[in-house]
Design a protein around this motif. Structure first.
Motif, short mmCIF file in Angstrom:
data_model
loop_
_atom_site.label_atom_id
_atom_site.label_comp_id
_atom_site.label_asym_id
_atom_site.label_seq_id
_atom_site.Cartn_x
_atom_site.Cartn_y
_atom_site.Cartn_z
N VAL A 164 0.84 -1.21 0.00
CA VAL A 164 0.00 0.00 0.00
C VAL A 164 0.87 1.26 0.00
O VAL A 164 0.58 2.23 -0.70
N ASP A 221 -8.93 4.11 5.82
CA ASP A 221 -8.31 3.01 5.06
C ASP A 221 -7.69 1.99 6.02
O ASP A 221 -7.77 0.77 5.80
N VAL A 245 -10.31 -0.17 7.53
CA VAL A 245 -10.77 -1.18 6.57
C VAL A 245 -9.77 -2.34 6.51
O VAL A 245 -10.15 -3.52 6.57
N LEU A 246 -8.49 -1.99 6.40
CA LEU A 246 -7.47 -3.04 6.29
C LEU A 246 -7.44 -3.89 7.56
O LEU A 246 -7.28 -5.11 7.50
N LYS A 247 -7.60 -3.24 8.70
CA LYS A 247 -7.62 -4.02 9.95
C LYS A 247 -8.85 -4.93 10.00
O LYS A 247 -8.76 -6.08 10.41
N ALA A 248 -9.99 -4.39 9.57
CA ALA A 248 -11.21 -5.20 9.57
C ALA A 248 -11.06 -6.40 8.64
O ALA A 248 -11.59 -7.48 8.90
N PRO A 276 -10.87 -1.19 14.02
CA PRO A 276 -11.40 -1.74 12.76
C PRO A 276 -12.93 -1.71 12.70
O PRO A 276 -13.52 -1.74 11.63
N ALA A 326 -14.85 0.62 10.40
CA ALA A 326 -15.01 0.32 8.97
C ALA A 326 -16.44 -0.17 8.69
O ALA A 326 -16.92 -0.07 7.56
#
Lengths: 351, 248
Positions: free
Chosen positions: A3, A259, A262-265, A343, A346
């Protein structure tokens, strides 16, 4: 850095702006470092180039000072006879004007005993010029230089020794004494010692105050004040760069909190995200620092004939590495915010 | 193999009082089936998803994926579970602006450490499956709302999850696109054999799902075939199970 690298490409404007700031700060720190070292060398090279390890000053009660120190014959004799001393040479230091062929210049006169290990080729009625002194006086080997009313023959031109921003000329102690206050034997005693020497005991008996050669540099008044100011400026620049980089990455991390959530979720570990963000900071820091250092080196090369700018690996790499390390520290403080991103956000209105 | 929630209760503080978001919820979703959870705003739909996604730990009850409970797992293990076993389709697509459609999927492989080349192939296959093969190089701002939602769905399937949790996928879409998205989800559920929970407040797209349960004030119940209505008093005494004949 999956990323991170794509963010760098996508948000080119923002990162370019920050990159330019890093370039400018690094270039400024690099130039200041070169100037600090160059000025420092112009102040102390005559001392740092001496083949000795300690300097004995007169008077244990007073502050160390090359301009105030005046050692006696007895002190020199005592040090010469002290156990653990390999060499004890009286060294006279004074500043005066020298003249040669109608040109004159301020010089530092270093007086040594004829045949001394401190510098060769010095005898009565002769003088050894450093290259800067020779250039300022327009003199070379065989020419005559007038020092304190005495005509001296130049026996050699070598080295770039300077002291307190003036070029050094070497002569005999006898000749030097004509430039010094009456009755002065020498300014300091240059010592070459063995590790087992008891310096404190010798000082107590001789009535001197001895320090290492490198520590004695603080006894040069101009060096102490000048170097202190420049180092302070350099230190502030390092702190400012860390703060600016930290502030940028703080704002950047806040902007991309969504963001990150979202990535953690989706299962990205905090460690992965931290590595990604720190890698991004390092790419920016290292590339900006490389460009800034190259700029500083190029500018230093251009001005080194007119400004005392010293360009060597230490002056180039040390500020660069310091900038990267402190910048990375600032960025690390900023991106640790990643650890606190929830997270759950998200999912939007999860509750 | 499946997703199973057993007697899950979730509360949270609301000023001086406590709100019960989920009240002894029991739900079993077998793999290869889609269970729709419908209910009005504030009924507990998103809380149900959050608990199933291991983003929130319930006050009591258990969540099990393929029979393995999630209770007591630390954050790292829960993140690992989400990486490998759970796919989430967000209400808003939540795509990363810097990434192309293919990269939105590849990032899922990045976080699991899969090889980039293999991940690229899988991502392109999935984009093809959701009808976006020609849009792999486009960034989110170059896609329509429906296309972004399809990328969102494909991303959730990237790591071949056991469980697919879908949060209001049609809320930002018109009826036709919404119906297409629900059909896509149910089709992919069967093809990828995921246990899918589809949360929605829109009953109009539910003909394609395998089972429907309603949620009201945090309680689940099977809707009455004859009078499907959210106003029916909830009853959580019997667990809602997928595969029932009930259809709204």
């Amino acid at each position: 850095m999956f990323v991170a690298l794509r963010d760098l490409r996508f948000a080119q404007g923002r990162f370019a702006l920050m990159g330019v700031v890093i370039v400018l700060i690094t270039a400024l720190v690099g130039l200041l470092s070169g100037l600090t070292t160059g000025l420092g060398r112009q102040n102390v090279s005559a001392i740092t180039d001496l083949p000795v390890d300690r300097i004995a000053f007169s008077g244990p009660a007073q502050d160390l000072s090359y301009s105030d120190s005046a050692v006696t014959e007895a002190q020199v004799r005592h040090w010469a006879g002290t156990e653990g001393v390999v060499m004890a040479e009286p060294l006279g230091i004074s500043t005066t004007r020298a003249t040669a062929g109608g040109r004159n210049a301020a010089v530092s006169v270093f007086g040594v005993s004829p045949g001394s290990e401190l510098v060769g080729d010095v005898g009565d009625r002769t003088v050894v010029l450093s290259v800067p002194a020779a250039e300022e006086l327009g003199a070379t080997t065989g020419d005559t230089v007038t020092l304190a009313g005495q005509d001296l023959t130049v026996t050699a031109v070598r080295g770039d020794a300077c002291f307190s921003h003036t070029p050094v000329v070497w002569t005999s102690l006898g000749t030097w004494r004509s430039t010094a206050p009456p009755g002065t034997t020498a300014t300091v005693i240059a010592l070459k010692t063995r590790p087992d020497i008891d310096v404190e005991a010798a000082d107590a008996v001789a009535g001197t105050r001895t320090t290492t050669r490198d520590d004695s540099l603080t006894a040069i008044g101009s060096y102490r004040s000048e170097n202190g100011s420049l180092q302070l400026m350099r230190g502030f620049l390092f702190v400012i760069s860390a703060l600016v980089i930290g502030a940028f990455f703080t704002v950047w991390t806040i902007q991309r909190s969504g963001d990150i959530a979202v990535l953690k979720a989706l299962g990205a570990s905090t460690g992965t995200l931290l590595r990604d963000a720190l890698g991004q900071a390092l790419v920016l820091l290292v590339s900006g620092t490389l460009v800034g250092t190259a700029l500083a080196a190029a500018a230093g090369t251009l001005v080194r004939d007119t400004v005392p700018f010293l360009l060597d690996p230490a002056t180039v790499l040390t500020p660069a590495v310091t900038t990267v390390v402190l910048g990375a520290f600032g960025a690390a403080l900023a991106v640790r915010r990643i650890t606190t991103v929830d997270p759950l956000t998200a999912l939007g209105s999860a509750r | 193999m499946s997703l199973t929630l057993t007697d899950v209760t979730l509360t949270y503080p609301d000023g001086d009082s406590t709100v019960t978001a989920l009240d002894r919820v029991t739900l079993h979703v077998p793999r290869g089936t889609t269970t729709a959870v419908i209910g009005p705003s504030g009924s507990g739909k998103s809380s149900l998803l959050a608990v199933a996604a291991t983003l929130v730990a319930p006050d009591s009850g258990t969540v099990a994926i393929d029979g393995a409970g999630t209770t007591g797992l630390n954050r790292g293990r829960l993140a690992e579970l989400r990486r490998h076993r759970i796919g989430i389709v967000f209400q808003q697509p939540n795509l990363l602006p810097a990434l192309t459609a293919a990269e939105q999927l590849q990032v899922m492989a990045y976080v699991t450490g899969r090889k980039p080349a293999e991940a690229r192939r899988t991502a392109l296959d999935l984009l093809d499956a959701v009808g976006l093969a020609d849009h792999a190089a486009r960034r989110p701002h170059q896609l329509s709302g429906g296309q972004r939602q399809r990328v969102n769905i494909a991303r959730a399937l990237m790591n071949n999850p056991t469980v697919l949790l879908v949060d209001e996928p049609t809320s930002a879409l018109d009826h036709d696109r919404g119906a297409a998205v629900v059909e896509l989800i149910t089709g992919l559920t069967r093809r990828q054999a995921t246990a899918t929970v589809l949360v929605t407040h829109d009953r109009s797209h539910l003909t394609a799902v395998d089972d429907v349960v309603t949620i009201h004030d945090g309680r689940l119940r099977k809707p009455n075939r004859r009078t499907p209505s959210d106003s029916v008093p909830p009853d959580c005494s019997e667990p809602a199970r997928a595969g029932a004949e009930v259809r709204p």
